[in-house]
Design a protein around this motif. Structure first.
Motif, PDB file in Angstrom:
ATOM      1  N   ASP A  10       0.832  -1.197   0.000  1.00 49.79           N
ATOM      2  CA  ASP A  10       0.000   0.000   0.000  1.00 49.79           C
ATOM      3  C   ASP A  10       0.875   1.259   0.000  1.00 49.79           C
ATOM      4  O   ASP A  10       0.584   2.235  -0.686  1.00 49.79           O
ATOM      5  CB  ASP A  10      -0.928  -0.003   1.218  1.00 49.79           C
ATOM      6  N   ASP A  11       1.978   1.194   0.762  1.00 54.78           N
ATOM      7  CA  ASP A  11       2.900   2.334   0.787  1.00 54.78           C
ATOM      8  C   ASP A  11       3.524   2.555  -0.583  1.00 54.78           C
ATOM      9  O   ASP A  11       3.693   3.696  -1.025  1.00 54.78           O
ATOM     10  CB  ASP A  11       4.033   2.098   1.803  1.00 54.78           C
ATOM     11  N   ILE A  12       3.902   1.456  -1.230  1.00 54.25           N
ATOM     12  CA  ILE A  12       4.498   1.560  -2.565  1.00 54.25           C
ATOM     13  C   ILE A  12       3.535   2.265  -3.513  1.00 54.25           C
ATOM     14  O   ILE A  12       3.905   3.187  -4.234  1.00 54.25           O
ATOM     15  CB  ILE A  12       4.840   0.157  -3.115  1.00 54.25           C
ATOM     16  N   ALA A  13       2.272   1.820  -3.461  1.00 54.21           N
ATOM     17  CA  ALA A  13       1.281   2.397  -4.370  1.00 54.21           C
ATOM     18  C   ALA A  13       1.015   3.859  -4.035  1.00 54.21           C
ATOM     19  O   ALA A  13       0.985   4.723  -4.921  1.00 54.21           O
ATOM     20  CB  ALA A  13      -0.018   1.587  -4.310  1.00 54.21           C
ATOM     21  N   PRO A  39      11.523   7.986   7.249  1.00 50.08           N
ATOM     22  CA  PRO A  39      12.585   8.055   6.239  1.00 50.08           C
ATOM     23  C   PRO A  39      12.412   7.012   5.136  1.00 50.08           C
ATOM     24  O   PRO A  39      12.721   7.286   3.974  1.00 50.08           O
ATOM     25  CB  PRO A  39      13.863   7.785   7.028  1.00 50.08           C
ATOM     26  N   ALA A  40      11.932   5.820   5.479  1.00 49.32           N
ATOM     27  CA  ALA A  40      11.784   4.769   4.469  1.00 49.32           C
ATOM     28  C   ALA A  40      10.786   5.202   3.397  1.00 49.32           C
ATOM     29  O   ALA A  40      10.944   4.893   2.215  1.00 49.32           O
ATOM     30  CB  ALA A  40      11.319   3.471   5.125  1.00 49.32           C
ATOM     31  N   LEU A  41       9.790   5.939   3.815  1.00 45.46           N
ATOM     32  CA  LEU A  41       8.776   6.425   2.880  1.00 45.46           C
ATOM     33  C   LEU A  41       9.376   7.492   1.967  1.00 45.46           C
ATOM     34  O   LEU A  41       9.080   7.551   0.773  1.00 45.46           O
ATOM     35  CB  LEU A  41       7.603   7.009   3.685  1.00 45.46           C
ATOM     36  N   ARG A  42      10.247   8.306   2.555  1.00 41.30           N
ATOM     37  CA  ARG A  42      10.922   9.331   1.741  1.00 41.30           C
ATOM     38  C   ARG A  42      11.788   8.675   0.665  1.00 41.30           C
ATOM     39  O   ARG A  42      11.837   9.130  -0.467  1.00 41.30           O
ATOM     40  CB  ARG A  42      11.787  10.245   2.622  1.00 41.30           C
ATOM     41  N   ASP A  43      12.463   7.577   1.045  1.00 46.45           N
ATOM     42  CA  ASP A  43      13.268   6.858   0.050  1.00 46.45           C
ATOM     43  C   ASP A  43      12.395   6.320  -1.075  1.00 46.45           C
ATOM     44  O   ASP A  43      12.781   6.319  -2.244  1.00 46.45           O
ATOM     45  CB  ASP A  43      14.015   5.688   0.707  1.00 46.45           C
ATOM     46  N   LEU A  44      11.213   5.872  -0.667  1.00 50.70           N
ATOM     47  CA  LEU A  44      10.274   5.333  -1.654  1.00 50.70           C
ATOM     48  C   LEU A  44       9.864   6.421  -2.645  1.00 50.70           C
ATOM     49  O   LEU A  44       9.789   6.196  -3.859  1.00 50.70           O
ATOM     50  CB  LEU A  44       9.048   4.815  -0.898  1.00 50.70           C
ATOM     51  N   VAL A  45       9.632   7.611  -2.124  1.00 55.33           N
ATOM     52  CA  VAL A  45       9.274   8.746  -2.990  1.00 55.33           C
ATOM     53  C   VAL A  45      10.423   9.074  -3.936  1.00 55.33           C
ATOM     54  O   VAL A  45      10.229   9.268  -5.136  1.00 55.33           O
ATOM     55  CB  VAL A  45       8.871   9.980  -2.133  1.00 55.33           C
ATOM     56  N   THR A  46      11.635   9.099  -3.392  1.00 51.13           N
ATOM     57  CA  THR A  46      12.809   9.370  -4.241  1.00 51.13           C
ATOM     58  C   THR A  46      12.933   8.317  -5.337  1.00 51.13           C
ATOM     59  O   THR A  46      13.204   8.638  -6.496  1.00 51.13           O
ATOM     60  CB  THR A  46      14.097   9.381  -3.388  1.00 51.13           C
ATOM     61  N   ASP A  47      12.709   7.050  -4.968  1.00 48.28           N
ATOM     62  CA  ASP A  47      12.768   5.967  -5.961  1.00 48.28           C
ATOM     63  C   ASP A  47      11.783   6.209  -7.102  1.00 48.28           C
ATOM     64  O   ASP A  47      12.103   6.012  -8.267  1.00 48.28           O
ATOM     65  CB  ASP A  47      12.417   4.614  -5.313  1.00 48.28           C
ATOM     66  N   TRP A  48      10.578   6.622  -6.738  1.00 44.37           N
ATOM     67  CA  TRP A  48       9.570   6.865  -7.774  1.00 44.37           C
ATOM     68  C   TRP A  48       9.935   8.068  -8.631  1.00 44.37           C
ATOM     69  O   TRP A  48       9.771   8.049  -9.849  1.00 44.37           O
ATOM     70  CB  TRP A  48       8.186   7.073  -7.160  1.00 44.37           C
TER      71      TRP A  48
ATOM     72  N   ARG B 164      -8.464   3.481 -10.478  1.00 42.43           N
ATOM     73  CA  ARG B 164      -7.550   3.607  -9.346  1.00 42.43           C
ATOM     74  C   ARG B 164      -6.950   2.244  -8.987  1.00 42.43           C
ATOM     75  O   ARG B 164      -5.750   2.139  -8.703  1.00 42.43           O
ATOM     76  CB  ARG B 164      -8.279   4.216  -8.138  1.00 42.43           C
ATOM     77  N   THR B 165      -7.781   1.224  -9.009  1.00 45.62           N
ATOM     78  CA  THR B 165      -7.286  -0.126  -8.716  1.00 45.62           C
ATOM     79  C   THR B 165      -6.223  -0.541  -9.730  1.00 45.62           C
ATOM     80  O   THR B 165      -5.161  -1.041  -9.363  1.00 45.62           O
ATOM     81  CB  THR B 165      -8.459  -1.133  -8.731  1.00 45.62           C
ATOM     82  N   TRP B 166      -6.533  -0.325 -11.001  1.00 44.45           N
ATOM     83  CA  TRP B 166      -5.573  -0.619 -12.074  1.00 44.45           C
ATOM     84  C   TRP B 166      -4.232   0.032 -11.797  1.00 44.45           C
ATOM     85  O   TRP B 166      -3.188  -0.598 -11.876  1.00 44.45           O
ATOM     86  CB  TRP B 166      -6.018   0.053 -13.374  1.00 44.45           C
ATOM     87  N   LEU B 167      -4.333   1.351 -11.553  1.00 45.85           N
ATOM     88  CA  LEU B 167      -3.099   2.113 -11.480  1.00 45.85           C
ATOM     89  C   LEU B 167      -2.267   1.725 -10.271  1.00 45.85           C
ATOM     90  O   LEU B 167      -1.045   1.597 -10.344  1.00 45.85           O
ATOM     91  CB  LEU B 167      -3.396   3.611 -11.481  1.00 45.85           C
ATOM     92  N   ARG B 168      -2.956   1.489  -9.152  1.00 45.33           N
ATOM     93  CA  ARG B 168      -2.213   1.100  -7.941  1.00 45.33           C
ATOM     94  C   ARG B 168      -1.557  -0.274  -8.137  1.00 45.33           C
ATOM     95  O   ARG B 168      -0.411  -0.483  -7.747  1.00 45.33           O
ATOM     96  CB  ARG B 168      -3.151   1.112  -6.726  1.00 45.33           C
ATOM     97  N   ARG B 169      -2.279  -1.185  -8.777  1.00 44.57           N
ATOM     98  CA  ARG B 169      -1.679  -2.504  -9.042  1.00 44.57           C
ATOM     99  C   ARG B 169      -0.507  -2.373 -10.002  1.00 44.57           C
ATOM    100  O   ARG B 169       0.512  -3.056  -9.855  1.00 44.57           O
ATOM    101  CB  ARG B 169      -2.729  -3.448  -9.641  1.00 44.57           C
ATOM    102  N   SER B 170      -0.684  -1.503 -10.986  1.00 44.61           N
ATOM    103  CA  SER B 170       0.412  -1.288 -11.951  1.00 44.61           C
ATOM    104  C   SER B 170       1.651  -0.776 -11.237  1.00 44.61           C
ATOM    105  O   SER B 170       2.774  -1.202 -11.532  1.00 44.61           O
ATOM    106  CB  SER B 170       0.003  -0.275 -13.018  1.00 44.61           C
ATOM    107  N   LEU B 171       1.457   0.138 -10.304  1.00 42.84           N
ATOM    108  CA  LEU B 171       2.588   0.708  -9.580  1.00 42.84           C
ATOM    109  C   LEU B 171       3.297  -0.366  -8.757  1.00 42.84           C
ATOM    110  O   LEU B 171       4.531  -0.423  -8.720  1.00 42.84           O
ATOM    111  CB  LEU B 171       2.118   1.850  -8.669  1.00 42.84           C
ATOM    112  N   ILE B 172       2.527  -1.220  -8.132  1.00 41.63           N
ATOM    113  CA  ILE B 172       3.128  -2.274  -7.311  1.00 41.63           C
ATOM    114  C   ILE B 172       3.929  -3.239  -8.192  1.00 41.63           C
ATOM    115  O   ILE B 172       5.051  -3.632  -7.863  1.00 41.63           O
ATOM    116  CB  ILE B 172       2.032  -3.016  -6.498  1.00 41.63           C
ATOM    117  N   LYS B 173       3.352  -3.586  -9.352  1.00 42.58           N
ATOM    118  CA  LYS B 173       4.076  -4.463 -10.286  1.00 42.58           C
ATOM    119  C   LYS B 173       5.340  -3.800 -10.805  1.00 42.58           C
ATOM    120  O   LYS B 173       6.380  -4.441 -10.938  1.00 42.58           O
ATOM    121  CB  LYS B 173       3.179  -4.811 -11.480  1.00 42.58           C
ATOM    122  N   LEU B 174       5.211  -2.526 -11.114  1.00 50.81           N
ATOM    123  CA  LEU B 174       6.359  -1.774 -11.630  1.00 50.81           C
ATOM    124  C   LEU B 174       7.498  -1.778 -10.627  1.00 50.81           C
ATOM    125  O   LEU B 174       8.652  -2.028 -10.963  1.00 50.81           O
ATOM    126  CB  LEU B 174       5.965  -0.316 -11.879  1.00 50.81           C
ATOM    127  N   LYS B 175       7.144  -1.486  -9.395  1.00 44.00           N
ATOM    128  CA  LYS B 175       8.161  -1.408  -8.344  1.00 44.00           C
ATOM    129  C   LYS B 175       8.865  -2.755  -8.179  1.00 44.00           C
ATOM    130  O   LYS B 175      10.083  -2.832  -8.067  1.00 44.00           O
ATOM    131  CB  LYS B 175       7.479  -0.985  -7.033  1.00 44.00           C
TER     132      LYS B 175
END
Lengths: 225, 180
Positions: A10-13, A39-48, B164-175
């Motif tokens: 969820d954080d990643i998204a 800080p971990a969340l900030r790193d995640l933002v930087t990664d994106w 929104r569901t699509w995009l959030r799932r896409s982001l997780i897959k991308l990461k």
């Protein structure tokens, strides 16, 4: 699922949505409150930011040449046309001297008349200097000085500022004659499209630095015909 | 060729008030940042105003750039993109603009995949390639055009929540793909 256990899917998204600017104002506020503490969340933002920025790798478009003087004036608080302060003054530092090619003027006999591909009316704001310029498909620039001239003991130098290029390129010192034709080097012709022509006040023989040193007396965008 | 280190150096000198560094930075990066603004704002005059704001922000906030954070281009792109999106959203778009289907949807292979050799860039291109084309298109639309969920839902004719569901799932897959 992440192994680090410091953030979850969820954080990643949500960090991705935050960087993409997809969150509502409320969600942004909540997320930014967390950012300050995690800080971990900030790193995640930087990664994106890093990862997504490469999506724009192919994106590029030269801004118009006239924009840089505007930005420079706004950033440094200079009045662009005050006597003695050239909007191109920074060029005197020689920073971009390497980029400046000087094209030599030489008279060429009038050839067959072909319709010009580009034209500009290079005029001072108060009309004290007016030069009509027209570029032929063969690269011959026809200049007609309709009004004004060089100051006593000074010369007029013509410059081309390609679209997006902060540095003007000299097209040479204007001859005394009111009606002249000059050859524009092939490499510079394409820069007329979207470019700007300007005339500056220079010592006899032209700018000693390869960049404008005196007042910019007149300038005009080039029209493509 | 201007390297990221060069750009980092220019930003650092801007932070010290070095005007020639600012000029050099503009010369090295303005085409990219103008391109980003123009993609988002569509109108040249709007994009020019945005670019002016972008460089004023960079000049005044250069000291807030930290080496070791995002790469200098990512930082500059983020500044440009955010200011352009602020402008875009400050003027409410007429509703019919939403109907203009973007060219992004129809594009086949991503230009990134073929053109960019660098690791990171090639990776995100390849990772987007692993998504269904429409979902990859939505991510691109959100990033490159600053599209909102509303606009994306409209564009792909799906309900907002689905988008929104699509995009959030896409982001997780991308990461996941980017970290592989």
């Amino acid at each position: 699922m992440s192994e680090q256990a410091t953030y979850d899917e969820d954080d990643i998204a949500v960090a991705g949505e935050y960087v993409l600017r997809l969150l509502s104002a409320e969600e942004v506020a909540t997320f930014e409150a967390r950012l300050a503490a995690e800080p971990a969340l900030r790193d995640l933002v930087t990664d994106w930011q890093e990862g997504l920025a490469t999506l724009a790798d192919e994106v590029a478009e030269a801004p118009p040449a006239a924009l840089w003087p505007r930005i420079e004036a706004a950033a440094f608080g200079e009045a662009p046309r005050r006597a003695g302060i050239s909007p191109w003054r920074w060029l005197a530092g020689g920073l971009v001297a390497a980029l400046i090619a000087v094209a030599l003027f030489f008279a060429i006999p009038p050839g067959p008349v072909t319709p010009p591909t580009h034209q500009a009316q290079i005029a001072a704001e108060d009309g004290s200097l007016v030069v009509q310029a027209a570029l032929s498909p063969e690269g011959e620039l026809h200049l007609i000085r309709e009004q004004g001239g060089a100051r006593p003991g000074r010369a007029l130098e013509l410059w081309l500022i390609a679209e997006g290029a902060p540095a003007p390129v000299s097209l040479g010192v204007l001859p005394e004659a009111e009606d002249v034709r000059i050859a524009v080097p092939e490499a510079l012709r394409a820069s007329f499209t979207g470019g700007t022509l300007a005339i500056s006040d220079e010592p006899p023989g032209g700018s000693p630095t390869g960049a404008p040193t005196g007042d910019v007396l007149a300038a005009a965008p080039v029209q493509t015909l | 060729m201007v390297t990221p280190e060069d750009i980092e150096g220019m930003i650092a000198r801007c932070a010290l008030g070095d005007r020639s560094a600012f000029a050099a930075l503009y010369q090295a990066t303005s085409s990219k940042l103008f391109g980003i603004c123009l993609r988002i704002l569509k109108e040249r005059s709007e994009a020019e105003d945005a670019l002016q704001e972008v460089y004023l922000r960079i000049w005044r906030k250069a000291e807030s750039y930290k080496a070791g954070g995002p790469s200098p281009m990512a930082w500059l792109s983020t500044v440009a993109r955010n200011l352009a999106i602020d402008r875009l959203r400050a003027k409410a778009p007429p509703a019919d603009e939403l109907d203009d289907a973007p060219e992004l949807v129809a594009k086949g292979p991503t230009p990134e995949q073929s053109a960019v050799a660098a690791g990171e860039a090639a990776r995100i291109g390849a990772c987007l390639g692993e998504l269904e084309p429409e979902r990859a298109g939505a991510v691109r639309g959100a990033y490159l055009e600053g599209a909102t969920y509303d606009e994306l839902a409209n564009r792909y004719s799906v309900p907002l929540n689905t988008m929104r569901t699509w995009l959030r799932r896409s982001l997780i897959k991308l990461k996941e793909c980017l970290e592989r």
